[in-house]
Design a protein around this motif. Structure first.
Motif, PDB file in Angstrom:
ATOM      1  N   SER A  23      44.094  40.017  46.610  1.00  0.00           N
ATOM      2  CA  SER A  23      45.404  39.374  46.391  1.00  0.00           C
ATOM      3  C   SER A  23      46.463  39.879  47.371  1.00  0.00           C
ATOM      4  O   SER A  23      47.541  40.335  46.972  1.00  0.00           O
ATOM      5  CB  SER A  23      45.879  39.596  44.949  1.00  0.00           C
ATOM      6  OG  SER A  23      44.942  39.063  44.038  1.00  0.00           O
ATOM      7  N   ASP A  37      37.916  33.893  50.128  1.00  0.00           N
ATOM      8  CA  ASP A  37      37.457  33.255  48.891  1.00  0.00           C
ATOM      9  C   ASP A  37      38.614  32.571  48.171  1.00  0.00           C
ATOM     10  O   ASP A  37      38.429  31.538  47.517  1.00  0.00           O
ATOM     11  CB  ASP A  37      36.828  34.307  47.966  1.00  0.00           C
ATOM     12  CG  ASP A  37      35.646  35.011  48.600  1.00  0.00           C
ATOM     13  OD1 ASP A  37      34.950  34.368  49.407  1.00  0.00           O
ATOM     14  OD2 ASP A  37      35.443  36.206  48.305  1.00  0.00           O
ATOM     15  N   GLU A  38      39.793  33.149  48.280  1.00  0.00           N
ATOM     16  CA  GLU A  38      40.992  32.582  47.679  1.00  0.00           C
ATOM     17  C   GLU A  38      42.160  32.812  48.629  1.00  0.00           C
ATOM     18  O   GLU A  38      42.133  33.710  49.465  1.00  0.00           O
ATOM     19  CB  GLU A  38      41.310  33.244  46.327  1.00  0.00           C
ATOM     20  CG  GLU A  38      40.243  33.088  45.270  1.00  0.00           C
ATOM     21  CD  GLU A  38      40.573  33.873  44.008  1.00  0.00           C
ATOM     22  OE1 GLU A  38      41.721  34.362  43.903  1.00  0.00           O
ATOM     23  OE2 GLU A  38      39.689  34.011  43.144  1.00  0.00           O
TER      24      GLU A  38
END
Length: 505
Positions: A29, A64-65
């Motif tokens: 994140s 991935d994100e």
């Protein structure tokens, strides 16, 4: 994320980037803004996620994100897509093709053309323009492989400029450069900044980061820890942010040294060694300093019996002992050495970390039962924990670990032998600043528990900073003894003075 002030523009944004590989989350994140026309530093230990983040920005890794935005627009994945929106990546491992000319390397893959014909004259003219802009004197037709490493790295920068890249990512640009070349590179980076180019600067050299960057972000374990202007950072604050709770001991703290003499050496003589006496007290860290060939490694090797001696006597805890004739014999009397070349002399690279810790002690590790990987790992864990090796690295082949983690495995093995005197040869070579901090913190903790420590390093600043006492060697002799925190100039003065006298004789 940052809020731009008046007149500032966000050139590059990362939003919620996540990238996981089997057994490890490389990016967790991560969100960060980088302002246009600024030099933004990224620091962190090996494994902190810096390289994965840079490769994601350059399009070489697909997250991935999350997303990467350039000028507020989401960047498509892929290296060519990154280049199309103005992002250039300069890797630590150079991508120069040695057999091509300097000019051909700069325009590799995208040469100037006149219709469908390559415009060689135009390419050379453009090459000379960029050389003048960067203050370089490189002939366009010279074979690139004949240039110095620093000159080849400058060709990489010229390649980015030739493609009119507005965002340049530099991964460890100073790793193979000397002080003069680093200063030259920093001058070029400042010039790029003044012309509006945005630079991401990734480095383990914290002094270089503080010298050239406007803003510095710290990463740890795949996460972005904090971001602040470079003017608000100090070297020590960066280290603390990088490693978390573990930070280097304060080298200026006075240490009580009226302790038991752990190791007492008298009349030590042999090939390349002539040392009338050497003592190490419990709780003391003694640094060995000197020029190349001063005898540091020879001395440490002789103390553990891996080098022949003509004479010498030894006492451990005030009790005479026979001089060890092998490292195994030295370990039995309480002296162990972490060698300089950990890969060739200290570790079995294709075996697990826990297995490497237990080398020579499998019977103790397994007890009276069958030796298994689980029992070995359980036995090794307290020692690797003290060495600050992450627990999930215990089952991993040691050859796949970073240099810092390999050094921790080696140190864990040596402390598992319950030594009275720990010897280390170049323990911080090839490891990042965070791992160095952990090694120094561990050595101080071991010394505080009553061990005697002798260590040798070619990094004279580190020897002076992290030793309680410094023994200066020259030609295999002790030519001076200096207090911890001494000036490096004093070490060099004694080293060169001794060398000069030897040469004059």
């Amino acid at each position: 994320m940052s809020t731009p002030s008046s007149g500032e523009r966000i050139a590059l944004s990362m939003r919620g980037l996540r990238k996981a590989y089997p057994g490890v989350v490389a990016l967790d994140s991560v969100s960060l803004d980088v302002f246009a026309g600024k030099v933004h530093g990224i620091v962190g230990e090996n494994g902190a996620g810096k390289s994965t983040l840079m490769k994601t920005i350059a399009g070489a890794v697909t997250p991935d994100e999350g997303a990467v935005l350039v000028d507020g627009k989401t960047m498509p994945t892929g290296v060519h897509a990154a280049g199309a929106v103005g992002v250039a990546m300069i890797y630590q491992e150079l991508t120069i093709i040695p057999e091509l000319t300097a000019c051909d390397n700069v325009f590799l893959g995208d040469p100037p053309r006149k219709g469908v014909v390559l415009a060689h004259r135009r390419a050379r003219a453009r090459f000379r323009e960029m050389s003048e802009l960067l203050g370089l004197d490189i002939a366009p037709g010279i074979r690139a492989g004949s240039l110095s490493t620093s000159a080849q790295q400058l060709l990489e920068i010229m390649r980015a400029l030739a493609r009119d890249r507005r965002i340049v990512v530099m991964d460890e640009p100073t790793a193979s450069l000397g002080p003069a070349d680093i200063e030259r590179l920093h001058g070029i980076i400042r010039d790029l900044r003044d012309r509006g180019v945005t630079v991401l600067y990734v480095s383990h050299d914290l002094d270089a980061v503080l010298d050239v960057c406007d803003t510095v972000s710290v990463m740890r374990a795949g996460q972005l820890v904090t971001t602040a202007p470079a003017s608000e950072w100090t070297h020590g604050a960066l280290v603390t942010a990088m490693v978390g709770a573990i930070s280097p001991p304060d080298p200026r703290t006075p240490r009580e040294q009226e302790h038991t003499i752990v190791l007492d050496i008298r009349g030590m003589r042999g090939p390349g060694i002539d040392l009338p006496e050497l003592t190490v007290r419990a709780g003391e860290i003694v640094g060995l300093a000197g020029l190349v060939g001063s005898g540091r490694s020879r001395l440490l090797g002789a103390l553990v019996g891996s080098r022949d001696l003509d004479a010498g006597s030894m006492e451990i805890d005030n009790a005479p002992v026979a001089w060890p004739r092998s490292p195994r014999a030295a370990a039995r009397i309480g002296i162990v050495l972490a060698p300089e070349d950990r890969k060739a002399q200290g570790l079995v690279l294709d075996r697990a970390s826990s297995w490497n810790v237990a080398i020579g002690a499998f019977a103790r590790a397994a007890g009276a039962v069958r030796v298994t990987g689980r029992r070995i790992a359980r036995w090794a864990q307290p020692f690797t924990t003290r060495a600050a090796l992450p627990e999930h690295r215990l089952s991993v082949a040691v050859g796949t670990l970073s240099g810092g983690n390999q050094q921790k495995v080696l140190l864990a093995r040596q402390i598992s032998r319950a030594p009275r005197c720990l010897l280390l040869d170049e323990p911080t070579r090839g490891i990042d600043i965070g791992a160095k901090a952990q090694v120094f913190a561990m050595l101080r903790s071991l010394a505080d528990d009553g061990l005697g420590v002798i260590w040798a390093s070619s990094e004279l600043e580190e020897v002076a900073r992290y030793s309680d006492r410094v023994v200066v060697l020259a030609g295999g002799r002790a030519v001076a003894e200096l207090p911890g925190g001494c000036d490096v100039h004093d070490i060099l003065t004694h080293s060169f003075s001794r060398s000069d006298r030897k040469a004059a004789a």
